[in-house]
Design a protein around this motif. Structure first.
Motif, PDB file in Angstrom:
ATOM      1  N   MET A 197      -6.373 -11.864  61.597  1.00  0.00           N
ATOM      2  CA  MET A 197      -5.904 -10.825  62.517  1.00  0.00           C
ATOM      3  C   MET A 197      -4.387 -10.655  62.454  1.00  0.00           C
ATOM      4  SD  MET A 197      -8.369 -11.766  65.765  1.00  0.00           S
ATOM      5  CE  MET A 197      -7.500 -10.710  66.920  1.00  0.00           C
ATOM      6  N   ILE A 198      -3.662 -11.766  62.390  1.00  0.00           N
ATOM      7  CA  ILE A 198      -2.201 -11.704  62.381  1.00  0.00           C
ATOM      8  C   ILE A 198      -1.681 -11.096  61.080  1.00  0.00           C
ATOM      9  CG2 ILE A 198      -0.078 -13.088  62.398  1.00  0.00           C
ATOM     10  CD1 ILE A 198      -1.292 -13.007  65.138  1.00  0.00           C
ATOM     11  N   PHE A 199      -2.270 -11.480  59.945  1.00  0.00           N
ATOM     12  CA  PHE A 199      -1.701 -11.124  58.640  1.00  0.00           C
ATOM     13  C   PHE A 199      -2.374  -9.930  57.961  1.00  0.00           C
ATOM     14  CE2 PHE A 199      -1.036 -15.915  58.718  1.00  0.00           C
ATOM     15  CZ  PHE A 199       0.252 -15.804  59.220  1.00  0.00           C
ATOM     16  N   ASN A 200      -3.615  -9.650  58.306  1.00  0.00           N
ATOM     17  CA  ASN A 200      -4.365  -8.669  57.515  1.00  0.00           C
ATOM     18  C   ASN A 200      -4.893  -7.472  58.302  1.00  0.00           C
ATOM     19  OD1 ASN A 200      -4.142 -10.407  55.209  1.00  0.00           O
ATOM     20  ND2 ASN A 200      -5.844 -11.622  56.008  1.00  0.00           N
ATOM     21  N   SER A 201      -4.454  -7.302  59.531  1.00  0.00           N
ATOM     22  CA  SER A 201      -4.924  -6.148  60.300  1.00  0.00           C
ATOM     23  C   SER A 201      -4.501  -4.856  59.604  1.00  0.00           C
ATOM     24  CB  SER A 201      -4.372  -6.204  61.724  1.00  0.00           C
ATOM     25  OG  SER A 201      -5.040  -7.201  62.472  1.00  0.00           O
ATOM     26  N   LYS A 202      -5.413  -3.875  59.578  1.00  0.00           N
ATOM     27  CA  LYS A 202      -5.211  -2.679  58.757  1.00  0.00           C
ATOM     28  C   LYS A 202      -4.362  -1.598  59.431  1.00  0.00           C
ATOM     29  CE  LYS A 202      -9.499  -1.652  57.676  1.00  0.00           C
ATOM     30  NZ  LYS A 202     -10.628  -1.034  56.939  1.00  0.00           N
ATOM     31  N   PHE A 203      -4.408  -1.519  60.752  1.00  0.00           N
ATOM     32  CA  PHE A 203      -3.696  -0.461  61.473  1.00  0.00           C
ATOM     33  C   PHE A 203      -4.079   0.911  60.899  1.00  0.00           C
ATOM     34  CE2 PHE A 203      -1.309  -4.133  62.695  1.00  0.00           C
ATOM     35  CZ  PHE A 203      -0.784  -3.843  63.952  1.00  0.00           C
ATOM     36  N   ASP A 204      -5.369   1.112  60.799  1.00  0.00           N
ATOM     37  CA  ASP A 204      -5.878   2.379  60.296  1.00  0.00           C
ATOM     38  C   ASP A 204      -5.470   3.509  61.248  1.00  0.00           C
ATOM     39  OD1 ASP A 204      -8.337   4.449  60.528  1.00  0.00           O
ATOM     40  OD2 ASP A 204      -8.162   3.721  58.466  1.00  0.00           O
ATOM     41  N   PRO A 205      -4.914   4.612  60.729  1.00  0.00           N
ATOM     42  CA  PRO A 205      -4.444   5.698  61.601  1.00  0.00           C
ATOM     43  C   PRO A 205      -5.532   6.248  62.525  1.00  0.00           C
ATOM     44  CG  PRO A 205      -3.563   5.981  59.394  1.00  0.00           C
ATOM     45  CD  PRO A 205      -4.545   4.847  59.316  1.00  0.00           C
ATOM     46  N   SER A 228       3.892   8.876  71.547  1.00  0.00           N
ATOM     47  CA  SER A 228       4.920   8.959  70.507  1.00  0.00           C
ATOM     48  C   SER A 228       4.773   7.898  69.431  1.00  0.00           C
ATOM     49  CB  SER A 228       6.309   8.845  71.139  1.00  0.00           C
ATOM     50  OG  SER A 228       6.546   7.515  71.605  1.00  0.00           O
ATOM     51  N   MET A 229       3.874   6.915  69.633  1.00  0.00           N
ATOM     52  CA  MET A 229       3.749   5.803  68.694  1.00  0.00           C
ATOM     53  C   MET A 229       2.832   6.162  67.529  1.00  0.00           C
ATOM     54  SD  MET A 229       3.536   2.519  71.232  1.00  0.00           S
ATOM     55  CE  MET A 229       4.589   2.449  72.679  1.00  0.00           C
ATOM     56  N   ASP A 230       3.217   5.725  66.321  1.00  0.00           N
ATOM     57  CA  ASP A 230       2.387   5.917  65.138  1.00  0.00           C
ATOM     58  C   ASP A 230       2.325   4.607  64.357  1.00  0.00           C
ATOM     59  OD1 ASP A 230       4.886   5.699  63.959  1.00  0.00           O
ATOM     60  OD2 ASP A 230       5.018   7.833  63.442  1.00  0.00           O
ATOM     61  N   ARG A 231       1.650   4.619  63.238  1.00  0.00           N
ATOM     62  CA  ARG A 231       1.464   3.412  62.438  1.00  0.00           C
ATOM     63  C   ARG A 231       2.802   2.801  62.036  1.00  0.00           C
ATOM     64  NH1 ARG A 231       0.451   1.413  57.114  1.00  0.00           N
ATOM     65  NH2 ARG A 231      -1.338  -0.035  57.124  1.00  0.00           N
ATOM     66  N   GLU A 232       3.732   3.632  61.633  1.00  0.00           N
ATOM     67  CA  GLU A 232       5.034   3.132  61.182  1.00  0.00           C
ATOM     68  C   GLU A 232       5.778   2.414  62.299  1.00  0.00           C
ATOM     69  OE1 GLU A 232       9.200   4.774  59.167  1.00  0.00           O
ATOM     70  OE2 GLU A 232       7.557   6.164  59.604  1.00  0.00           O
ATOM     71  N   SER A 233       5.773   2.984  63.503  1.00  0.00           N
ATOM     72  CA  SER A 233       6.509   2.360  64.602  1.00  0.00           C
ATOM     73  C   SER A 233       5.847   1.061  65.045  1.00  0.00           C
ATOM     74  CB  SER A 233       6.619   3.332  65.779  1.00  0.00           C
ATOM     75  OG  SER A 233       5.343   3.690  66.273  1.00  0.00           O
ATOM     76  N   LEU A 234       4.518   0.997  65.018  1.00  0.00           N
ATOM     77  CA  LEU A 234       3.819  -0.232  65.372  1.00  0.00           C
ATOM     78  C   LEU A 234       4.128  -1.347  64.377  1.00  0.00           C
ATOM     79  CD1 LEU A 234       0.295   1.135  66.397  1.00  0.00           C
ATOM     80  CD2 LEU A 234       2.111   0.389  67.925  1.00  0.00           C
ATOM     81  N   LEU A 235       4.030  -1.038  63.083  1.00  0.00           N
ATOM     82  CA  LEU A 235       4.281  -2.047  62.063  1.00  0.00           C
ATOM     83  C   LEU A 235       5.745  -2.474  62.037  1.00  0.00           C
ATOM     84  CD1 LEU A 235       2.063  -0.745  59.118  1.00  0.00           C
ATOM     85  CD2 LEU A 235       1.668  -2.755  60.563  1.00  0.00           C
ATOM     86  N   SER A 236       6.645  -1.538  62.296  1.00  0.00           N
ATOM     87  CA  SER A 236       8.070  -1.868  62.326  1.00  0.00           C
ATOM     88  C   SER A 236       8.369  -2.875  63.431  1.00  0.00           C
ATOM     89  CB  SER A 236       8.892  -0.594  62.522  1.00  0.00           C
ATOM     90  OG  SER A 236      10.269  -0.908  62.669  1.00  0.00           O
ATOM     91  N   TYR A 237       7.796  -2.640  64.602  1.00  0.00           N
ATOM     92  CA  TYR A 237       7.997  -3.573  65.717  1.00  0.00           C
ATOM     93  C   TYR A 237       7.354  -4.922  65.417  1.00  0.00           C
ATOM     94  CZ  TYR A 237       8.324  -5.284  70.518  1.00  0.00           C
ATOM     95  OH  TYR A 237       8.626  -6.029  71.637  1.00  0.00           O
TER      96      TYR A 237
END
Length: 422
Positions: free
Chosen positions: A105-113, A165-174
């Motif tokens: 879960m920590i390393f491989n979550s996909k964050f599918d849009p 306002s949140m998208d995949r990029e902002s989630l992964l960046s944080y």
């Protein structure tokens, strides 16, 4: 007995071996929560927590649930003001699977849009559910009021505006910013073989890379003493009063817990007995401390008929005045000590509670007190410390207030605030 290990990448592991149980609780703790957010990304920590359950490159969301259910285990997570935790409780024979699932879960979550959009809707419903609970709204309003100029006042769930306002990029960046080994702790409590457990954790987590340790800077916490109200079409009035509390890790936490127990922290407390039992003016009335690294807050809550706000406020005022003028009796002090010790010791019988205790302590304080040390600190509380904490809480006569009701009470509360509770 607690043990601590640090991997080469800076990840801390704390364990407590409990040989007489057949289960094991393991948690991955990250030092990030709403306190680390800003007005633009408020709610991002909680959003990420949800997304880690939505599927990895190895398991779908249903696979995660089915796998844990299939071994009779329990999996969950929570986001708080200062930390996020992902945890599993399983039979001790399934420890390898528990570690593997958490690492996945920590390393491989996909964050599918598509999943991000679906989960955004879920969290928006969670906000709606919270807004339908006026008691929760009152507590959150108080936090926003008294911590107005600090991130501790931000709601953990975020707002509709920030979530949209949140998208995949902002989630992964944080996540890349805060989900680093030096900003994390793995805590384990239960029955396990120490060597094989550590080897399994090393195998899954030693490759965790990240930037250098984040600076552990305490921020200035200013308290705002004013009133906020929210009008809702509800039957009860929900009142919260907030006072300046105590920082995490301070010795004053223990006398604070004693004062809380006597004032409003139990069914035998003064507020409960006076307002509910003797007068029948409220179904729910209680107090509690909120303790953070930068400071703390002490809250008194009552849910009551709108027509009884003045009377209940007066009774709260009287109990605080009695506390300031007369303090506690020795009988009350001794009773509260036994109450604290009993609650603490009963909590030690749960591997989940012990995992939480050692994980949170290591993450936020960098140290863990043994049960013997904790019991001793409770036993050492004296009347001088009690008097000091009472003076610290209520001596300045400063407080904030939040009220949720179908009718406005701000004028009543402003009069209280102007002349002081006492």
């Amino acid at each position: 007995m607690y043990k601590k290990y640090t991997l080469n990448n800076g990840l801390r592991i704390v364990t407590e071996h409990i040989p007489y149980v057949k289960s094991l609780s393991i948690g991955v703790w990250i030092e990030t929560g709403s306190k680390n957010e800003n007005l633009m990304n408020n709610g991002v920590s909680h959003f990420i927590e949800h997304m880690l359950f939505k599927g990895t490159t190895n398991r779908s969301a249903k696979d995660i649930a089915d796998t844990v259910d299939g071994i009779g285990g329990q999996i969950n997570a929570f986001t708080a003001k200062e930390c996020t935790c992902y945890y599993l409780k399983v039979l001790d024979s399934h420890y390898q699977l528990a570690i593997d699932i958490l690492a996945d879960m920590i390393f491989n979550s996909k964050f599918d849009p598509n999943e991000i959009d679906k989960e955004r809707s879920v969290i928006l419903e969670e906000i709606s559910m919270y807004e339908d609970s006026p008691e929760d709204v009152a507590h959150d309003l108080l936090s926003q009021t008294i911590f107005e100029d600090h991130a501790l006042g931000y709601p953990i769930l975020g707002t509709r505006e920030t979530l949209l306002s949140m998208d995949r990029e902002s989630l992964l960046s944080y996540m890349n910013e805060y989900y680093t080994p030096t900003n994390a702790v793995i805590s384990v409590a239960g029955n396990f073989n120490e060597d094989t457990l550590l080897e399994e954790i090393k195998e899954k987590f030693e490759g965790w890379k990240g930037k250098e340790a984040l600076p552990k800077l305490e921020s200035q916490l200013d308290f705002n003493y004013k009133i906020i109200e929210k009008i809702k079409d509800i039957e009860q009035t929900h009142l919260c009063l907030g006072f300046k509390g105590v920082k995490m890790g301070k010795r004053e936490v223990y006398p604070l817990l004693v004062v809380n127990n006597i004032l409003g922290g139990s069914m035998s407390s003064r507020l409960f007995q006076t307002i509910r039992e003797d007068r029948g003016l409220a179904y729910s009335v209680y107090s509690y401390p909120s303790i953070y690294k930068d400071g703390g807050m002490f809250t008194i809550y009552a849910g009551l008929n709108p027509m009884q706000l003045d009377e209940v406020s007066y009774l709260i005022n009287q109990e605080i005045e009695n506390l300031v003028k007369r303090g506690l009796t020795m009988a009350e002090l001794n009773k509260a000590k036994e109450q604290l010790k009993g609650n603490y010791i009963l909590g030690l019988e749960s591997t989940s509670s012990r995992m939480t205790s050692i994980g949170k302590s290591e993450l936020l304080l960098g140290k863990i007190h043994s049960p013997k040390e904790t019991i001793q600190m409770i036993d050492d509380i004296n009347m001088e410390e009690i008097d000091k904490i009472i003076s610290s809480l209520f001596g300045s006569n400063d407080f904030a207030a939040a009220v949720v009701s179908k009718q406005g009470h701000k004028d009543q509360l402003e009069k209280m605030l102007t002349k002081g509770l006492r």
